[in-house]
Design a protein around this motif. Structure first.
Motif, PDB file in Angstrom:
ATOM      1  N   UNK A   1       0.843  -1.201   0.000  1.00 11.07           N
ATOM      2  CA  UNK A   1       0.000   0.000   0.000  1.00 11.07           C
ATOM      3  C   UNK A   1       0.878   1.251   0.000  1.00 11.07           C
ATOM      4  N   UNK A   2       0.696   2.087  -1.016  1.00 11.47           N
ATOM      5  CA  UNK A   2       1.442   3.343  -1.129  1.00 11.47           C
ATOM      6  C   UNK A   2       0.451   4.495  -1.006  1.00 11.47           C
ATOM      7  N   UNK A   3       0.714   5.402  -0.107  1.00 16.03           N
ATOM      8  CA  UNK A   3      -0.189   6.547   0.086  1.00 16.03           C
ATOM      9  C   UNK A   3       0.626   7.823   0.280  1.00 16.03           C
ATOM     10  N   UNK A   4      -0.041   8.959   0.063  1.00 12.99           N
ATOM     11  CA  UNK A   4       0.574  10.273   0.258  1.00 12.99           C
ATOM     12  C   UNK A   4      -0.128  10.948   1.437  1.00 12.99           C
ATOM     13  N   UNK A   5       0.647  11.426   2.388  1.00 11.61           N
ATOM     14  CA  UNK A   5       0.081  12.103   3.565  1.00 11.61           C
ATOM     15  C   UNK A   5       0.615  13.534   3.633  1.00 11.61           C
ATOM     16  N   UNK A   6      -0.203  14.409   4.245  1.00 14.47           N
ATOM     17  CA  UNK A   6       0.159  15.820   4.397  1.00 14.47           C
ATOM     18  C   UNK A   6       0.722  16.032   5.803  1.00 14.47           C
ATOM     19  N   UNK A   7       1.829  16.682   5.895  1.00 19.50           N
ATOM     20  CA  UNK A   7       2.428  16.980   7.191  1.00 19.50           C
ATOM     21  C   UNK A   7       2.421  18.508   7.396  1.00 19.50           C
ATOM     22  N   UNK A   8       2.991  18.943   8.487  1.00 21.49           N
ATOM     23  CA  UNK A   8       3.003  20.372   8.806  1.00 21.49           C
ATOM     24  C   UNK A   8       3.720  21.165   7.717  1.00 21.49           C
ATOM     25  N   UNK A   9       3.347  22.418   7.590  1.00 25.91           N
ATOM     26  CA  UNK A   9       3.907  23.321   6.571  1.00 25.91           C
ATOM     27  C   UNK A   9       3.623  22.833   5.157  1.00 25.91           C
ATOM     28  N   UNK A  10       2.499  22.097   5.008  1.00 22.97           N
ATOM     29  CA  UNK A  10       2.048  21.644   3.694  1.00 22.97           C
ATOM     30  C   UNK A  10       3.059  20.717   3.006  1.00 22.97           C
ATOM     31  N   UNK A  11       3.863  20.020   3.810  1.00 19.76           N
ATOM     32  CA  UNK A  11       4.836  19.087   3.239  1.00 19.76           C
ATOM     33  C   UNK A  11       4.179  17.720   3.044  1.00 19.76           C
ATOM     34  N   UNK A  12       4.556  17.058   1.959  1.00 19.22           N
ATOM     35  CA  UNK A  12       4.016  15.730   1.660  1.00 19.22           C
ATOM     36  C   UNK A  12       5.052  14.650   1.974  1.00 19.22           C
ATOM     37  N   UNK A  13       4.535  13.494   2.389  1.00 22.53           N
ATOM     38  CA  UNK A  13       5.412  12.335   2.621  1.00 22.53           C
ATOM     39  C   UNK A  13       4.767  11.130   1.931  1.00 22.53           C
ATOM     40  N   UNK A  14       5.618  10.197   1.502  1.00 20.27           N
ATOM     41  CA  UNK A  14       5.146   8.941   0.901  1.00 20.27           C
ATOM     42  C   UNK A  14       5.261   7.839   1.948  1.00 20.27           C
ATOM     43  N   UNK A  15       4.169   7.092   2.126  1.00 16.58           N
ATOM     44  CA  UNK A  15       4.124   6.020   3.131  1.00 16.58           C
ATOM     45  C   UNK A  15       3.925   4.686   2.412  1.00 16.58           C
ATOM     46  N   UNK A  16       4.767   3.708   2.762  1.00 21.22           N
ATOM     47  CA  UNK A  16       4.695   2.375   2.138  1.00 21.22           C
ATOM     48  C   UNK A  16       4.460   1.336   3.229  1.00 21.22           C
ATOM     49  N   UNK A  17       3.414   0.511   3.047  1.00 22.18           N
ATOM     50  CA  UNK A  17       3.064  -0.530   4.024  1.00 22.18           C
ATOM     51  C   UNK A  17       3.079  -1.910   3.363  1.00 22.18           C
ATOM     52  N   UNK A  18       3.103  -2.948   4.224  1.00 22.71           N
ATOM     53  CA  UNK A  18       2.960  -4.369   3.833  1.00 22.71           C
ATOM     54  C   UNK A  18       4.149  -4.910   3.039  1.00 22.71           C
ATOM     55  N   UNK A  19       5.309  -4.294   3.153  1.00 26.55           N
ATOM     56  CA  UNK A  19       6.484  -4.815   2.445  1.00 26.55           C
ATOM     57  C   UNK A  19       6.885  -6.193   2.960  1.00 26.55           C
ATOM     58  N   UNK A  20       6.665  -6.439   4.264  1.00 29.68           N
ATOM     59  CA  UNK A  20       7.094  -7.714   4.861  1.00 29.68           C
ATOM     60  C   UNK A  20       6.383  -8.910   4.234  1.00 29.68           C
ATOM     61  N   UNK A  21       5.135  -8.710   3.796  1.00 25.84           N
ATOM     62  CA  UNK A  21       4.372  -9.826   3.233  1.00 25.84           C
ATOM     63  C   UNK A  21       5.014 -10.362   1.959  1.00 25.84           C
ATOM     64  N   UNK A  22       5.820  -9.565   1.303  1.00 26.81           N
ATOM     65  CA  UNK A  22       6.455  -9.959   0.044  1.00 26.81           C
ATOM     66  C   UNK A  22       7.946 -10.241   0.221  1.00 26.81           C
ATOM     67  N   UNK A  23       8.370 -10.422   1.475  1.00 27.40           N
ATOM     68  CA  UNK A  23       9.768 -10.761   1.742  1.00 27.40           C
ATOM     69  C   UNK A  23      10.732  -9.610   1.604  1.00 27.40           C
ATOM     70  N   UNK A  24      10.218  -8.381   1.589  1.00 27.02           N
ATOM     71  CA  UNK A  24      11.093  -7.205   1.470  1.00 27.02           C
ATOM     72  C   UNK A  24      11.410  -6.650   2.853  1.00 27.02           C
ATOM     73  N   UNK A  25      12.668  -6.320   3.082  1.00 24.71           N
ATOM     74  CA  UNK A  25      13.097  -5.728   4.339  1.00 24.71           C
ATOM     75  C   UNK A  25      12.796  -4.221   4.289  1.00 24.71           C
ATOM     76  N   UNK A  26      11.872  -3.714   5.131  1.00 26.07           N
ATOM     77  CA  UNK A  26      11.530  -2.290   5.083  1.00 26.07           C
ATOM     78  C   UNK A  26      12.741  -1.373   5.257  1.00 26.07           C
TER      79      UNK A  26
END
Length: 577
Positions: free
Chosen positions: A485-510
């Motif tokens: 799951x890849x999503x974009x979130x808004x942080x303070x000062x109108x800054x954006x961050x990219x969040x990635x979830x569920x990498x472990x299910x596919x054998x990827x080391x976060x």
């Protein structure tokens, strides 16, 4: 089940009572399916632990390769060369010129005897066939003509019904001393000169019907290979120059030299970043530089005759993968750095210092990511039991989509539910009505189309999925696998961050993904606990980095797009004016 066990005991009397109980257990699930060959023959297949263990054709039982890997001595075995397997899997029969005659002689069989086919140097069978002639007739024919009618092989469609595992490495049995074997060889050479006569300049072709016995010097070659350690890579480099090696033929010495330089080059010269690597470059720049002083590599003097054939043998052993990326030009595209033959290879003295720099990068090689194989499965739910019990399944039975399809088709045909006027429609009987229709539909729907029937059935089964990571046992989990799951979130000062979830299910080391992304985009990345999910974390990186993330997941990690959610949130690239 009791009748099957007695039939197996009668067909294979060498199996002990304990082995029979292990092959056909009393309490574990044993599935029976029917398949049809290309000729239209009906074949009954017996499945245990999701692997086909036996198949029956015209009331005759045959073991599959999965069974023979557990009981390799169940059938008399005949050896052939590794390149022949591709021809057998493609439907060819085994011709006698492709059969390797070992020093003790061929197993004694009669015409019609069920036999196993192995590859030279490995006792694990790769094919099952019926002898077309007896051993005496084979020898009298000068080892020419068809030897075995092949019924089933490793890599064929029946093998694909199982877990698609590969043959184990089983060392050949050595029952007699070398002296006794050589004495037997001398007697056979005197009494059967026509069988072991040598041709001066043999040629070896990939076609099974033209495969020669490599000068008929295979007796000496097999004897030499049986005395070697199980791992060809573990062969000490000094063997090429010791007095013991002098007893080998020049062809065998060249084969050993090629093996030594091949593993030496992979272990010390080739890096992951070099791939894909032209096979000509690998030979000319890497293998030649690993050749000991006073020695010279010459593929024409080896038993392979062509370097492409040598690489085919290594590819069959799953050491590397070769592909034709451009027409007529082959490249090495993948190397299994964890392969036991590469790990066991001992670098010859004098080359150790040259190899030291590459050894420091071995950890990077071992971290090569391979995506898991994900197969959707279905469990029989309580409501669907009446529909599946006729085929021998009960609540909780695990099926693939093709299994479900075959069971439904067989059920409809056996109960004569196909509409007489329109073959595309299926009549809904009482069981189909209870299992597949809602209460509001039961009085309205009397027929269903085939595709609707199958889709309704799959919707009402319990969703499962099987995940298989390279080198690990398959794991079956409930439900559908969650996508990355890849999503974009808004942080303070109108800054954006990219969040990635569920990498472990596919054998990827976060942490590894975060570090790689941080280097690629030059932005800070952090690891935080994933909300609402135990023992999982999420990667958070500054900015909208979905473009870079998509390239990494799809191209570098080779993950299918359907398992990634949120790629559509990538920023739109503005047009240049």
């Amino acid at each position: 089940r009791r009748k099957l066990r007695s039939d197996v005991a009668a067909a294979f009397p060498s199996l002990s009572t304990e082995q029979l109980a292990e092959l056909i257990p009393n309490k574990e699930e044993l599935n029976v399916i029917k398949i049809y060959s290309h000729k239209g023959e009906a074949i009954t297949v017996y499945m245990n632990h999701r692997n086909p263990i036996l198949f029956e054709v015209e009331k005759v039982l045959y073991p599959t390769v999965y069974t023979l890997w557990i009981y390799p001595d169940l059938l008399p075995a005949f050896s052939t060369w590794p390149p022949v397997l591709q021809k057998l899997a493609g439907g060819a029969d085994l011709m006698l010129p492709g059969v390797v005659v070992p020093p003790p002689g061929l197993p004694r069989v009669q015409r019609g005897t069920l036999c196993a086919v192995t590859l030279l140097g490995n006792r694990a069978p790769v094919a099952v066939g019926v002898a077309v002639m007896s051993t005496e007739e084979m020898l009298a024919a000068g080892m020419k003509g068809k030897g075995f009618a092949v019924l089933h092989t490793h890599l064929d469609h029946l093998w694909e019904y199982g877990d698609k595992s590969y043959p184990p490495t089983l060392a050949p049995l050595v029952t007699d001393s070398a002296a006794k074997e050589s004495a037997v060889d001398e007697e056979e050479l005197e009494g059967k000169e026509s069988v072991t006569s040598c041709s001066p300049e043999p040629e070896q072709h990939l076609d099974i019907r033209d495969l020669s016995l490599k000068d008929r010097e295979s007796c000496a070659e097999v004897l030499g290979k049986e005395e070697l350690p199980e791992s060809r890579a573990a062969e000490p480099a000094e063997d090429a120059s010791t007095e013991e090696a002098d007893s080998r033929t020049p062809q065998e010495q060249m084969d050993a030299l090629f093996n030594q330089c091949f593993f030496h080059a992979l272990k010390c010269k080739v890096k992951k970043s070099d791939l894909p690597l032209l096979t000509s470059t690998f030979l000319g720049s890497h293998m030649f530089s690993c050749c000991p002083a006073g020695k010279q590599l010459d593929i024409k003097k080896s038993s392979y005759k062509k370097f492409s054939k040598f690489l085919q043998c290594m590819q069959h052993q799953k050491i590397l993968q070769v592909k034709e990326l451009h027409k007529g030009v082959e490249s090495i595209v993948e190397v299994d750095w964890k392969h036991p033959d590469i790990k066991a290879f001992a670098v010859p003295e004098g080359f150790s210092s040259a190899c030291a720099a590459q050894d420091s990068k071995s950890e990077d090689r071992e971290q090569v990511y391979h995506p898991p194989e994900i197969i959707p499965l279905y469990g029989v739910s309580t409501k669907m039991i009446p529909l599946f019990q006729e085929s021998g399944h009960r609540k909780g039975s695990i099926l693939s989509s093709s299994d479900v399809r075959n069971i439904i088709i067989n059920y409809v045909k056996s109960n004569e539910l196909v509409d007489e006027t329109n073959k595309n429609l299926v009549k809904v009987n009482a069981i189909l009505c209870d299992c597949l229709l809602d209460k509001s539909e039961q009085d309205e729907i009397s027929h269903l189309k085939w595709d609707e029937l199958l889709s309704r059935c799959l919707e009402r089964l319990q969703p499962l999925h099987q995940v298989t990571f390279p080198g690990q046992e398959p794991v079956v989990r409930k439900g559908n696998i969650e996508p990355i799951d890849i999503s974009i979130a808004q942080r303070s000062s109108n800054k954006k961050v990219t969040i990635i979830k569920n990498l472990e299910l596919y054998g990827l080391d976060p942490q590894c993904v975060a570090n790689t992304l941080q280097q690629k985009v030059q932005a800070s990345a952090t690891i935080t606990p994933a909300p609402g999910a135990k023992d999982r974390v999420q990667v958070q990186i500054q900015g909208n980095q979905i473009h870079h993330l998509a390239k990494m997941l799809l191209e570098e990690y080779q993950l299918p797009r359907k398992y990634i959610q949120g790629l559509e949130k990538a920023p739109k690239l503005g047009r240049k004016k």
